[in-house]
Each structure stands twice: as structure tokens, then as C-alpha cells.
Design a protein around this motif. Structure first.
Motif, PDB file in Angstrom:
ATOM      1  N   SER A 181      -7.470 -25.716 -64.040  1.00  0.00           N
ATOM      2  CA  SER A 181      -8.162 -25.113 -64.922  1.00  0.00           C
ATOM      3  C   SER A 181      -7.538 -24.887 -66.390  1.00  0.00           C
ATOM      4  N   GLN A 182      -8.402 -25.425 -67.436  1.00  0.00           N
ATOM      5  CA  GLN A 182      -7.675 -25.260 -68.823  1.00  0.00           C
ATOM      6  C   GLN A 182      -7.056 -23.947 -69.235  1.00  0.00           C
ATOM      7  N   MET A 183      -7.936 -22.823 -69.018  1.00  0.00           N
ATOM      8  CA  MET A 183      -7.459 -21.675 -69.269  1.00  0.00           C
ATOM      9  C   MET A 183      -6.217 -21.196 -68.776  1.00  0.00           C
ATOM     10  N   ALA A 184      -6.162 -21.262 -67.471  1.00  0.00           N
ATOM     11  CA  ALA A 184      -5.123 -20.801 -66.628  1.00  0.00           C
ATOM     12  C   ALA A 184      -4.026 -21.548 -66.975  1.00  0.00           C
ATOM     13  N   SER A 185      -4.076 -23.076 -67.098  1.00  0.00           N
ATOM     14  CA  SER A 185      -3.129 -23.721 -67.685  1.00  0.00           C
ATOM     15  C   SER A 185      -2.293 -23.232 -68.807  1.00  0.00           C
ATOM     16  N   VAL A 186      -3.163 -22.769 -69.887  1.00  0.00           N
ATOM     17  CA  VAL A 186      -2.564 -22.238 -70.900  1.00  0.00           C
ATOM     18  C   VAL A 186      -1.777 -20.733 -70.724  1.00  0.00           C
ATOM     19  N   ILE A 187      -2.238 -20.013 -70.153  1.00  0.00           N
ATOM     20  CA  ILE A 187      -1.553 -18.613 -69.720  1.00  0.00           C
ATOM     21  C   ILE A 187      -0.245 -19.051 -69.145  1.00  0.00           C
ATOM     22  N   CYS A 188      -0.400 -20.158 -68.013  1.00  0.00           N
ATOM     23  CA  CYS A 188       0.821 -20.344 -67.254  1.00  0.00           C
ATOM     24  C   CYS A 188       1.970 -20.945 -68.261  1.00  0.00           C
TER      25      CYS A 188
END
Length: 401
Positions: free
Chosen positions: A287-294
Motif C-alpha cells: 500500500s503506497q499510503m501505508a508505506s508513506v506513514i510507516c
């Protein structure tokens, strides 16, 4: 903060840029030298090992030199090393340039952290150390993305030429902003080294190795992870590294602000949170969004531990009689942890476990660091309880006498 601290911040910015920019340059370097990405990652590993080996050697060699002159010499090495890397016709020479550059790192931050702590009142010492380390966070927020962009627009060599210019600016800052400093009072080498036989010092240094190694295991391979797994374009790596840099900036601020109040609880929380984020990142990297958050959270929690860990080691080493050597060696241990992280990340990838596997590997390292921090905290509480009991017994004997 005192104006002289800005000289240390300038140096930290240059050092941070050259250390972390490798994460964004690996694909270009691997293609240029016709090698694999894990092999290209040896530019990160060799740098980290050079910091570990170079820190104690340079502290010993420069122990009769004033701190200002020593920092100027270290910055000159930094300029030479980055220039060699930029001009390197072969991968082996590029490795040599990285090793020369790395010799600056440990001694610079070791001497700088002591200077920073002595420039401010006792209750602001972690904050002063964090202020110096802010140069690293600004480097990841500005220097690293800019260096990655410059590599994509021109070449990876252009990035190292630009870092060389930063090194020259750092040298000018040291010569003009730092006041003259006297030659330090030297102690026998055996006295300095004896502190490393102290179990409390070694325990704190173990946290140094494992804690930062956790997020370095992941971030070293963030470019292939994000392009191959999350589906980002190569150009997106630049702003992803900016997210990472912003996380470091926030984490450094939080660590400096709250560790002065409660150092060990801060370490417990941040090491546990870092582990949880890395474990989650392994499963959510598609997930691109989850990756940014992580990416943001692992950087924030990971770097929130750095200045508290440095202060912890300095406190334990000061009690053992070797604060200067230990402070420098501890910076080397941060980078030994970085080397461990880069190696472990490459190992799990090479075993065919995929580009997300460095995340769970880093999570395990963070849990190991947390275990050492808990042991250190329990020993502190036991020591304090023993000291208080002896004080009470002594007072009681005086009252009954």
C-alpha cells in the motif's frame, strides 16, 4: 542555543547528507558499475565500519590536539573522501573514498556532543546534543532528497561533488564560529580504555548498536522496496526520502525535548513503537499510503532514541572515567549498527525473502534493543534502591548513636 553550536550543526548536515544519501543512489551506482544492489550497498556498509574503526583511532591520535583544530582536521578528511568518491573510476576506489570520509564521522560527533553538552546548563544537555544532531535530520530532510534528485538529473558523481562543497562550507564554519579551545588534559590510554570493561557502559553501547540498526535495515533498501513492491516511480524515491527526513527531524526534536525529563521511559516507548511500525511495514508495503506513514513513523521513533542513547552512554562512561573516548566510540557503534542493519537487510533479500523482509528483520533488532534498555533501567533502579537503603541505615545509626 549558543552561536558556536551552529558550527557543529553545519558539520552534522554535511556528514548526514553523505551518510544517508546512499539509500537514494544505490540503483544508479549499481547500474554504473554493473553490480547488484546488495553489492552496491557495501558503500553504506564500508562507511559504517569505517566510522566504527576510525573513531577510537582518531581520538587517540588527536588527544593532545585542541578540539577546534581536531574538528578542522576531521572536516578536511571529509572533503578529501567525498572528492575521491566522486572521481572514482572503479567501485573499489569509490569504497576507498567512503572509508576516508567515514573517518570524520565518529570523532566529529563524539567531540561535538561533549562540546554541545558543556555549552549549556545541566538540565538542557540532551537538548543541546539533539540540537547538534538536528544537522543530521535536516540533511535527511533537505540534503538527501536534493542529492537523490541531483543524481537523477545529472549523475550520482554530481551528488558527491556537491557534498564536497558542503564540506568546505563546514570547514569555514568551524574556523569562524568555534572559539579557540585549549589542548585537552590527557590521560593514560589504559585509563580511557578501562571504562570499556564496565558492564553498564557496555550495556548502554549494546542499545546503541541495535536501536538505530533497526530502521537502517529498512531504509537502506527503501528504493527497491518502494519501486518493486509499493509501485512508486523512481522519481518518487526523492520525496519518500523527504518523508523519512521529516520523520527524523520530528523524532530528534521529541527525543531532545522529553529525554531530559524521563530518559529511560522515553527509550522504552520509542524502541517498542519502532518495532511495531517495522513489523506493520512488512505486511503493508504493497500500500503506497501505508508505506508513506510507516516510513515517517519508523524514522520518528528510530531517531527519537539517538540523543537519549548518546546521553546514556556519556553518563555511564563519565562515571567510569572515559567520557571523550566513549562518546566517540559510541558514534562509531551507531554506525556499526547501521552496517549490521545494511548487512542483515541484504542477507534476508539474498535468501529470497523479498524486498519487504528487511522490515521484520529490523523489528527484531528493535525488540532486542528494548530488552537491553529494560535491563539497564532495572539495574539503575536496583542501584538507586541500594543507595537509598544504605543512606537510611546510616541516618538511623546516627539517630540512635
Amino acid at each position: 542555543m549558543p552561536l558556536a553550536l551552529w558550527a557543529l550543526v553545519i558539520g552534522a548536515f554535511g556528514i548526514g547528507t553523505t551518510e544517508f544519501v546512499i539509500a537514494g543512489l544505490l540503483p544508479a551506482i549499481a547500474a554504473d558499475f554493473n553490480i547488484t544492489i546488495p553489492v552496491a550497498a557495501n558503500l553504506a556498509t564500508s562507511y559504517a565500519l569505517g566510522v566504527f574503526v576510525g573513531a577510537p583511532i582518531l581520538i587517540i591520535l588527536g588527544r593532545r590536539t585542541s578540539r577546534k583544530n581536531m574538528l578542522a582536521f576531521l572536516t578536511l578528511l571529509f572533503v578529501i573522501g567525498n572528492l575521491v568518491t566522486a572521481l572514482a573510476p572503479t567501485f573499489e576506489i569509490a569504497i576507498a573514498g567512503r572509508i576516508i570520509t567515514s573517518l570524520t564521522h565518529g570523532a566529529f560527533f563524539g567531540i561535538g556532543s561533549i562540546l554541545a553538552a558543556t555549552m549549556v546548563p545541566t538540565e538542557k544537555r540532551v537538548r543541546a546534543i539533539a540540537f547538534m544532531f538536528s544537522g543530521l535530520t535536516v540533511a535527511t530532510l533537505v540534503g538527501v532528497p536534493a542529492g537523490t534528485w541531483l543524481s537523477q538529473q545529472i549523475s550520482w558523481q554530481a551528488t558527491f561533488y556537491a557534498i564536497t562543497v558542503i564540506g568546505l562550507a563546514t570547514l569555514a564554519g568551524i574556523l569562524t564560529l568555534l572559539p579557540p579551545s585549549p589542548k585537552p588534559k590527557t590521560q593514560p590510554i589504559g585509563h580511557e580504555l578501562a571504562a570499556f570493561g564496565n558492564a553498564r557502559v557496555l550495556l548502554a553501547m549494546g542499545i546503541t548498536i541495535l536501536g538505530p540498526a533497526a530502521f537502517f535495515t529498512s531504509i537502506t533498501y527503501i528504493a527497491p522496496m518502494m519501486t518493486e513492491i509499493a509501485g512508486f516511480s523512481e522519481t518518487a524515491v526523492t520525496w519518500l526520502l523527504m518523508v523519512f527526513g521529516f520523520g527524523l527531524f520530528v523524532g530528534n526534536w521529541l527525543g531532545g525535548r522529553y529525554a531530559d525529563r524521563a530518559l529511560m521511559p522515553m527509550l522504552y516507548f520509542t524502541l517498542l513503537a519502532q518495532a511495531m511500525v517495522l513489523f506493520a511495514f512488512h505486511f503493508m508495503a504493497t500500500s503506497q499510503m501505508a508505506s508513506v506513514i510507516c516510513i515517517f513513523l519508523m524514522a520518528a521513533f528510530g531517531f527519537a532514541t539517538v540523543s537519549p542513547i548518546q546521553k546514556l552512554v556519556m553518563d555511564k562512561a563519565r562515571a567510569a572515567g572515559a567520557p571523550t573516548m566513549a562518546a566517540a566510540v559510541n558514534i562509531g557503534l551507531f554506525n556499526l549498527g547501521n552496517a549490521l542493519g545494511a548487512w542483515l537487510g541484504g542477507l534476508v533479500i539474498a535468501f529470497g525473502l523479498g524486498f519487504t523482509s528487511p522490515n521484520w528483520a529490523g523489528g527484531l533488532l528493535s525488540m532486542a534493543a528494548l530488552a537491553l534498555a529494560i535491563v539497564s533501567g532495572l539495574l539503575d533502579r536496583h542501584e538507586a534502591a541500594t543507595r537509598n537503603r544504605k543512606t537510611r541505615d546510616s541516618n538511623q545509626k546516627m539517630r540512635t548513636a
